[in-house]
Write an enzyme that holds these catalytic residues in place. Structure first.
Site, PDB file in Angstrom:
ATOM      1  N   CYS A 112       0.820  -1.206   0.000  1.00 37.26           N
ATOM      2  CA  CYS A 112       0.000   0.000   0.000  1.00 37.26           C
ATOM      3  C   CYS A 112       0.860   1.264   0.000  1.00 37.26           C
ATOM      4  CB  CYS A 112      -0.961  -0.061   1.186  1.00 37.26           C
ATOM      5  SG  CYS A 112      -2.325   1.111   1.145  1.00 37.26           S
ATOM      6  N   HIS A 113       0.775   2.089   1.036  1.00 31.45           N
ATOM      7  CA  HIS A 113       1.564   3.323   1.151  1.00 31.45           C
ATOM      8  C   HIS A 113       2.957   3.087   1.745  1.00 31.45           C
ATOM      9  CE1 HIS A 113      -2.466   5.081   0.746  1.00 31.45           C
ATOM     10  NE2 HIS A 113      -1.906   6.238   0.496  1.00 31.45           N
TER      11      HIS A 113
END
Length: 192
Positions: A112-113
Site C-alpha cells: 500500500c503506502h
C-alpha cells in the site's frame, strides 16, 4: 507450509495509523508458516490501527525501533495505511532499521503506502515496485520502475498495492522470507 519459516524471526515495523488488515493478515500468515513475529514501533506499549478511516484495534509493541537491531531478524514487513508510513518516513531510527535490511540483503515486504518509507530510506531507486495508486508518482520520482500488478518481487523486495492484494502479497512474502538473503541485492545496494 506450516513449517516453511520455522526458526525465522520477522520484524513488522509500524506505528499508529497502520491499515489493520495489512498488519494482521501478514502476521497471521507468518505465524502459520512457523515464523516468530515481533512488532517494532517508535514507541512502547501499543499502536492503534485503522480500518480505512475508522479507528481499529490496538496491537502490542514488542520492541521499540530505537533499540531494534536488524541482525536479530530474518525479514521485514512494512504495512500500509496513509498515516503509518507517513509518520515512519520521518523517523531516523525507522529509516536506519529499514536500510539495515537492504545493507545485508534480507527480504523486505511493503504494501500500500509503505513504499513511502523505502523512498525516504533511500532504497527505492532502481527497484521494480508497485504501491497504492496515489504514491506511484513519488516512487517514479525516487527512481523506481513502477508497475500496476497485485504483487511484484524484485530480488527479495515484495510490494503490493492494497488490501485486495493480501493473498498474493502474503504468499510471495513467505516465499521470499523462506529463501532468505539475496546476495545480488546486497552487492548492488552496497555499490551505490
Amino acid at each position: 507450509m506450516a513449517e516453511q519459516l520455522s526458526g525465522k524471526t520477522i520484524a513488522v515495523l509500524a506505528t499508529d495509523g497502520f491499515e489493520q488488515v495489512e498488519l494482521t493478515e501478514p502476521v497471521k500468515a507468518l505465524r502459520k508458516a512457523g515464523a516468530k513475529v515481533e512488532i517494532v514501533a517508535p514507541k512502547t506499549g501499543q499502536i492503534t490501527g485503522f480500518r480505512h478511516f475508522d479507528k481499529g484495534d490496538a496491537v502490542k509493541v514488542d520492541r521499540p525501533v530505537q533499540s531494534a537491531d536488524a541482525t536479530s531478524y530474518d525479514g521485514l514487513v512494512l504495512p500500509g495505511g496513509a498515516h503509518n508510513p507517513d509518520s515512519l518516513r520521518t523517523n531516523k531510527d525507522a529509516l536506519r532499521f529499514v536500510r539495515a535490511f537492504f545493507d545485508t540483503g534480507k527480504p523486505v515486504a511493503a504494501i500500500c503506502h509503505a513504499p513511502w518509507v523505502l523512498i525516504d530510506a533511500g532504497v527505492a531507486e532502481g527497484r521494480r515496485m508497485t504501491s497504492y495508486a496515489s504514491i506511484r508518482t513519488d516512487l517514479r520520482n525516487a527512481g523506481a520502475e513502477v508497475v500496476d500488478q497485485e504483487v511484484v518481487v524484485d530480488n527479495g523486495l515484495v510490494t503490493s498495492r492494497n488490501p485486495d492484494d493480501l493473498p498474493a502479497f502474503c504468499a510471495k512474502m513467505i516465499e521470499e522470507f523462506a529463501e532468505g538473503r539475496h546476495t545480488a541485492r546486497t552487492a548492488d545496494w552496497l555499490a551505490r
